[in-house]
Design an enzyme around this catalytic site. Structure first.
Site, mmCIF file in Angstrom:
data_model
loop_
_atom_site.group_PDB
_atom_site.id
_atom_site.type_symbol
_atom_site.label_atom_id
_atom_site.label_comp_id
_atom_site.label_asym_id
_atom_site.label_seq_id
_atom_site.Cartn_x
_atom_site.Cartn_y
_atom_site.Cartn_z
ATOM 1 N N LYS A 11 0.830 -1.211 0.000
ATOM 2 C CA LYS A 11 0.000 0.000 0.000
ATOM 3 C C LYS A 11 0.865 1.261 0.000
ATOM 4 C CE LYS A 11 -4.024 -2.152 2.171
ATOM 5 N NZ LYS A 11 -4.959 -2.152 3.322
ATOM 6 N N ASP A 72 9.030 6.579 8.279
ATOM 7 C CA ASP A 72 8.623 6.095 9.595
ATOM 8 C C ASP A 72 7.488 7.005 10.023
ATOM 9 O OD1 ASP A 72 9.033 4.119 11.648
ATOM 10 O OD2 ASP A 72 9.621 5.767 12.951
ATOM 11 N N PHE A 163 -4.901 1.221 6.553
ATOM 12 C CA PHE A 163 -4.194 0.281 7.421
ATOM 13 C C PHE A 163 -3.804 1.015 8.695
ATOM 14 C CE2 PHE A 163 -1.232 2.164 4.422
ATOM 15 C CZ PHE A 163 -0.171 2.584 5.214
ATOM 16 N N GLY A 164 -3.234 0.287 9.637
ATOM 17 C CA GLY A 164 -2.815 0.909 10.880
ATOM 18 C C GLY A 164 -4.004 1.443 11.673
ATOM 19 N N LYS A 187 -7.279 10.380 0.483
ATOM 20 C CA LYS A 187 -6.261 10.148 1.502
ATOM 21 C C LYS A 187 -4.917 10.712 1.054
ATOM 22 C CE LYS A 187 -3.904 6.600 4.216
ATOM 23 N NZ LYS A 187 -3.739 5.165 4.528
ATOM 24 N N ARG A 193 1.567 11.193 5.125
ATOM 25 C CA ARG A 193 2.536 10.574 4.234
ATOM 26 C C ARG A 193 2.470 11.222 2.851
ATOM 27 N NH1 ARG A 193 1.076 5.943 4.967
ATOM 28 N NH2 ARG A 193 2.488 5.420 6.661
#
Length: 213
Positions: A11, A72, A163-164, A187, A193
């Site tokens: 992803k 990260d 996710f997450g 998104k 990100r």
């Protein structure tokens, strides 16, 4: 030019591909850790997001010889004084267990009123270049970009995308919706990100021109 995205999360690879496509950047072939010869990965023991991302890019450049991008990222919850932070992926004690991480976070905030459920996502993206490529492109060997996304934590999971912590994170720009309920395009437009990756686009564009010069 081949560029390694130092992750096995497809992803994340798709997300950067969408960012490049939307910016009209061609000539960059993104590959993941699944596409290069396996190598030993240094434990992510950094004190902050930059440290952990640089551990991953240094490994990638050293072992693959490719320009390497790593991020990260994590979630910082106001009520938990900025935690889970760099521990986001292993908050429950098992790295990458999204369901367990979400359950634990909900449990920790079970008695927290709505007005104190503020949070933000943070992403630090690092792009590291082999020295010879950096010299040819006139670029720094290590390039750091950061993005941040403000919102709050829901009282239960909403949606099945992403996710997450996406099913729990309610971004300020989309009241009542979790990230897991947004389209991939929306998104990318809003996310921590996406913001960080967008800052790397001009550098990747320069690299793509170097390859064809």
């Amino acid at each position: 030019m081949r560029v390694l995205v130092a992750s096995r999360n497809e992803k994340k690879l798709k997300e950067l591909n969408r960012v490049l496509n939307n910016a009209g950047v061609t000539g960059i072939e993104l590959v993941s850790l699944r596409d290069v010869a396996e190598y030993p990965e240094t434990p992510e023991t950094g004190a902050d997001f930059v440290d952990n991302a640089r551990i991953k890019t240094a490994d990638g450049v050293r072992h693959s010889g490719l320009v390497t991008i790593a991020d990260d990222s994590g979630i910082a919850v106001d009520e938990l004084r900025g935690m889970p932070g760099v521990l986001s992926a292993r908050w429950s004690g098992v790295h990458g267990d999204d369901a367990a991480n979400n359950r634990l976070l909900l449990g920790q905030l079970s008695d927290t009123p709505d007005e104190r459920r503020g949070a933000h996502y943070v992403s630090v993206c690092v792009m590291e270049l082999p020295q010879e490529i950096a010299a040819a492109a006139g670029m720094d060997t290590v390039n750091v970009a950061e993005g941040r996304w403000e919102g709050r934590i829901a009282r239960e999971e909403q949606g099945v995308g992403g996710f997450g912590y996406d099913p729990l994170f309610l971004p300020d720009e989309e009241p009542g919706k979790s990230v897991a309920q947004l389209s991939a395009e929306r998104k990318d437009e809003l996310s921590h990100r996406g913001k960080a990756l967008a800052k790397l686009v001009p550098l990747l564009e320069r690299l793509s021109r170097l390859e064809t010069a």
